[in-house]
Design a protein around this motif. Structure first.
Motif, PDB file in Angstrom:
ATOM      1  N   GLU A 256       9.825  -5.483  -2.654  1.00  0.00           N
ATOM      2  CA  GLU A 256       9.268  -6.637  -3.356  1.00  0.00           C
ATOM      3  C   GLU A 256       8.662  -7.639  -2.375  1.00  0.00           C
ATOM      4  N   MET A 257       9.304  -7.818  -1.234  1.00  0.00           N
ATOM      5  CA  MET A 257       8.715  -8.693  -0.218  1.00  0.00           C
ATOM      6  C   MET A 257       7.419  -8.091   0.305  1.00  0.00           C
ATOM      7  N   ALA A 258       7.376  -6.773   0.453  1.00  0.00           N
ATOM      8  CA  ALA A 258       6.154  -6.116   0.939  1.00  0.00           C
ATOM      9  C   ALA A 258       4.986  -6.363  -0.006  1.00  0.00           C
ATOM     10  N   ILE A 259       5.250  -6.338  -1.310  1.00  0.00           N
ATOM     11  CA  ILE A 259       4.193  -6.584  -2.284  1.00  0.00           C
ATOM     12  C   ILE A 259       3.688  -8.018  -2.169  1.00  0.00           C
ATOM     13  N   GLY A 260       4.589  -8.963  -1.933  1.00  0.00           N
ATOM     14  CA  GLY A 260       4.183 -10.345  -1.716  1.00  0.00           C
ATOM     15  C   GLY A 260       3.316 -10.488  -0.477  1.00  0.00           C
ATOM     16  N   VAL A 261       3.683  -9.776   0.593  1.00  0.00           N
ATOM     17  CA  VAL A 261       2.897  -9.802   1.828  1.00  0.00           C
ATOM     18  C   VAL A 261       1.475  -9.300   1.561  1.00  0.00           C
ATOM     19  N   ILE A 262       1.366  -8.169   0.876  1.00  0.00           N
ATOM     20  CA  ILE A 262       0.051  -7.573   0.606  1.00  0.00           C
ATOM     21  C   ILE A 262      -0.818  -8.531  -0.206  1.00  0.00           C
ATOM     22  N   HIS A 263      -0.210  -9.190  -1.204  1.00  0.00           N
ATOM     23  CA  HIS A 263      -0.967 -10.132  -2.035  1.00  0.00           C
ATOM     24  C   HIS A 263      -1.545 -11.273  -1.192  1.00  0.00           C
ATOM     25  N   ALA A 264      -0.725 -11.810  -0.286  1.00  0.00           N
ATOM     26  CA  ALA A 264      -1.187 -12.914   0.570  1.00  0.00           C
ATOM     27  C   ALA A 264      -2.270 -12.448   1.534  1.00  0.00           C
ATOM     28  N   LEU A 265      -2.099 -11.257   2.107  1.00  0.00           N
ATOM     29  CA  LEU A 265      -3.092 -10.739   3.047  1.00  0.00           C
ATOM     30  C   LEU A 265      -4.446 -10.559   2.368  1.00  0.00           C
ATOM     31  N   ARG A 266      -4.423 -10.016   1.174  1.00  0.00           N
ATOM     32  CA  ARG A 266      -5.684  -9.767   0.465  1.00  0.00           C
ATOM     33  C   ARG A 266      -6.353 -11.080   0.061  1.00  0.00           C
ATOM     34  N   VAL A 278       1.135  -1.997   5.875  1.00  0.00           N
ATOM     35  CA  VAL A 278       2.394  -2.587   5.402  1.00  0.00           C
ATOM     36  C   VAL A 278       3.318  -1.473   4.914  1.00  0.00           C
ATOM     37  N   VAL A 279       4.581  -1.528   5.373  1.00  0.00           N
ATOM     38  CA  VAL A 279       5.627  -0.596   4.926  1.00  0.00           C
ATOM     39  C   VAL A 279       6.748  -1.399   4.283  1.00  0.00           C
ATOM     40  N   GLY A 280       7.268  -0.902   3.164  1.00  0.00           N
ATOM     41  CA  GLY A 280       8.402  -1.533   2.497  1.00  0.00           C
ATOM     42  C   GLY A 280       9.689  -0.780   2.746  1.00  0.00           C
ATOM     43  N   PHE A 281      10.702  -1.142   1.978  1.00  0.00           N
ATOM     44  CA  PHE A 281      12.036  -0.549   2.161  1.00  0.00           C
ATOM     45  C   PHE A 281      12.756  -0.575   0.811  1.00  0.00           C
ATOM     46  N   ASP A 282      13.290   0.542   0.395  1.00  0.00           N
ATOM     47  CA  ASP A 282      14.127   0.759  -0.802  1.00  0.00           C
ATOM     48  C   ASP A 282      13.681   2.000  -1.540  1.00  0.00           C
ATOM     49  N   GLY A 283      12.355   2.142  -1.756  1.00  0.00           N
ATOM     50  CA  GLY A 283      11.871   3.295  -2.502  1.00  0.00           C
ATOM     51  C   GLY A 283      11.806   3.059  -3.992  1.00  0.00           C
ATOM     52  N   ASN A 284      11.575   1.805  -4.395  1.00  0.00           N
ATOM     53  CA  ASN A 284      11.425   1.518  -5.819  1.00  0.00           C
ATOM     54  C   ASN A 284      10.203   2.269  -6.343  1.00  0.00           C
ATOM     55  N   PRO A 285      10.384   3.188  -7.321  1.00  0.00           N
ATOM     56  CA  PRO A 285       9.255   4.018  -7.770  1.00  0.00           C
ATOM     57  C   PRO A 285       8.126   3.223  -8.406  1.00  0.00           C
ATOM     58  N   VAL A 286       8.386   2.002  -8.862  1.00  0.00           N
ATOM     59  CA  VAL A 286       7.344   1.180  -9.485  1.00  0.00           C
ATOM     60  C   VAL A 286       6.183   0.959  -8.523  1.00  0.00           C
ATOM     61  N   PHE A 287       6.484   0.840  -7.235  1.00  0.00           N
ATOM     62  CA  PHE A 287       5.456   0.448  -6.279  1.00  0.00           C
ATOM     63  C   PHE A 287       4.597   1.616  -5.802  1.00  0.00           C
ATOM     64  N   ALA A 288       4.775   2.783  -6.429  1.00  0.00           N
ATOM     65  CA  ALA A 288       3.816   3.871  -6.236  1.00  0.00           C
ATOM     66  C   ALA A 288       2.553   3.620  -7.056  1.00  0.00           C
ATOM     67  N   TYR A 289       2.601   2.628  -7.969  1.00  0.00           N
ATOM     68  CA  TYR A 289       1.506   2.406  -8.917  1.00  0.00           C
ATOM     69  C   TYR A 289       0.830   1.054  -8.738  1.00  0.00           C
ATOM     70  N   VAL A 290       1.039   0.405  -7.587  1.00  0.00           N
ATOM     71  CA  VAL A 290       0.310  -0.815  -7.266  1.00  0.00           C
ATOM     72  C   VAL A 290      -0.896  -0.431  -6.417  1.00  0.00           C
ATOM     73  N   THR A 291      -1.747  -1.424  -6.100  1.00  0.00           N
ATOM     74  CA  THR A 291      -2.927  -1.165  -5.284  1.00  0.00           C
ATOM     75  C   THR A 291      -2.866  -1.989  -3.994  1.00  0.00           C
ATOM     76  N   PRO A 292      -2.810  -1.317  -2.844  1.00  0.00           N
ATOM     77  CA  PRO A 292      -2.678   0.134  -2.659  1.00  0.00           C
ATOM     78  C   PRO A 292      -1.231   0.573  -2.906  1.00  0.00           C
ATOM     79  N   PRO A 293      -1.005   1.850  -3.226  1.00  0.00           N
ATOM     80  CA  PRO A 293       0.367   2.337  -3.376  1.00  0.00           C
ATOM     81  C   PRO A 293       1.157   2.098  -2.089  1.00  0.00           C
ATOM     82  N   LEU A 294       2.404   1.645  -2.247  1.00  0.00           N
ATOM     83  CA  LEU A 294       3.174   1.170  -1.095  1.00  0.00           C
ATOM     84  C   LEU A 294       3.871   2.301  -0.351  1.00  0.00           C
TER      85      LEU A 294
END
Length: 354
Positions: A256-266, A278-294
């Motif tokens: 979830e923090m990784a997704i926040g980072v990507i949003h700010a960078l873009r 950017v690399v995240g940690f946990d493996g939440n399957p939801v984030f395979a469907y964001v742009t870009p996939p995490l």
């Protein structure tokens, strides 16, 4: 007055004697097989299990409790949060406990309250549990409880007095190292890290794994940024990282923090992964469907829970004996679209870990 016609067609509840008759063995042998005791041949075990399945026989756990002096229940102390990691580990524990033939009792705690942990353990002991699992990622100070049952810690060192304690890690150090090495393998000269709250054991393990990967490659270690697991904290860190033109790779300690980072960078005009990976940690399957996939490392929640409960059940049922060897949690790197070689190496062939 209504009159009942006919008779009940309900089948009687099958007993162990029925299983023994169908399998052609003694009731004692049925008991040995269903209690997973040794000294039973594979052929006999197969016949008993097939007979039990055919008859729909279920082991009477209440009777076993009376015979063994145990309640066949395991208590769990867990952090009261709906976070993906905490919730996933609890689901894995529940399944492992159920598969072992035990009932589960859960008490939730408040973030980092050692008195709450002690009170939760005491409450579970008063309920007569045969063992306790502490899945609590924040412990400040020593927890002192007199426990006469085994106590398992998942993912945290035992700051605990009283009773026999066991510890099974979830492999956070190795996973963090794999995430960092993936970025270094792509050609990035260093990797910036967004950590979780400093009081969490999980945060410390991930920082240590990141640091070890950099040290092994002789890479510069940038200052650690700290978040609180939320996308908002990732966004705040991302704005800071976006302002530094030297940043090309970021490892965030949570998806979830990784997704926040990507949003700010873009928002700042920094492309992911063309400018910054950017690399995240946990493996939440939801984030395979964001742009870009995490790209992320997947925590082995089920494997850690199974291994921990296996050791705990051994300690419950065979007190005074040595524990069997503990297995190593698997390391799984899930490479998706949020990582790439640094801008200076675009077009070059760089091996990617799968």
């Amino acid at each position: 007055m209504a009159r009942v016609v006919g008779r009940s067609t309900a089948s009687p509840v099958p007993r162990s004697a029925d299983v023994a008759r169908v399998a052609g063995v003694s009731r004692k042998t049925v008991s040995r097989v269903l209690n997973d005791e040794p000294y039973v041949s594979d052929e006999v075990r197969r016949r008993v299990l097939e007979a039990a399945g055919q008859l729909g026989y279920r082991l009477n756990h209440a009777a076993r409790a009376l015979a063994s002096g145990r309640n066949r229940s395991v208590g769990v102390v867990a952090l009261g949060t709906a976070g993906y990691g905490t919730a996933s580990l609890l689901v894995g524990i529940e399944k492992a406990v159920r598969d072992a033939g035990y009932a589960l009792r859960v008490i939730n705690t408040v973030d980092g309250d050692p008195k709450g942990i002690a009170g939760a353990v005491t409450s579970l002991l008063e309920q007569g549990v045969d063992g306790v699992v502490i899945s609590e990622p924040v412990v400040e100070g020593e927890v002192s409880v007199r426990a006469d049952v085994p106590v398992l810690f998942l993912g945290a060192p035992p700051a605990f007095t009283g009773g026999r304690t066991l510890t099974v890690g979830v492999g956070a150090h190795a996973l963090a190292r794999a995430a960092t090495e993936h970025l270094l393998d792509l050609g990035h000269t260093t990797v910036h890290h967004l950590a979780g709250p400093g009081r969490w054991y999980a945060s410390k393990d991930r920082v240590e794994g990141w640091r070890a990967a950099l040290a092994a490659r002789g890479a510069h270690e940038p200052p650690v940024l700290e978040g609180d697991w939320s996308p908002a904290s990732g966004y705040a860190a991302g704005r800071e990282l976006a302002a530094d033109s030297s940043v090309t790779a970021v490892f965030a300690a949570g998806d979830e923090m990784a997704i926040g980072v990507i949003h700010a960078l873009r928002e700042a005009g920094r492309r992911v992964p063309e400018d910054i990976s950017v690399v995240g940690f946990d493996g939440n399957p939801v984030f395979a469907y964001v742009t870009p996939p995490l790209t992320t490392v997947r925590q082995p929640f089920d494997a850690a829970a199974r291994e921990g409960i296996r050791l705990l059940v051994h300690a419950i049922e065979e007190p005074g004996t040595d524990l069997p060897p503990a297995g190593e949690p698997p390391v799984e790197l899930v490479v998706r679209g949020s990582t790439a070689p640094p801008p200076s190496q675009v077009g070059q062939t760089v091996p990617r870990t799968t």
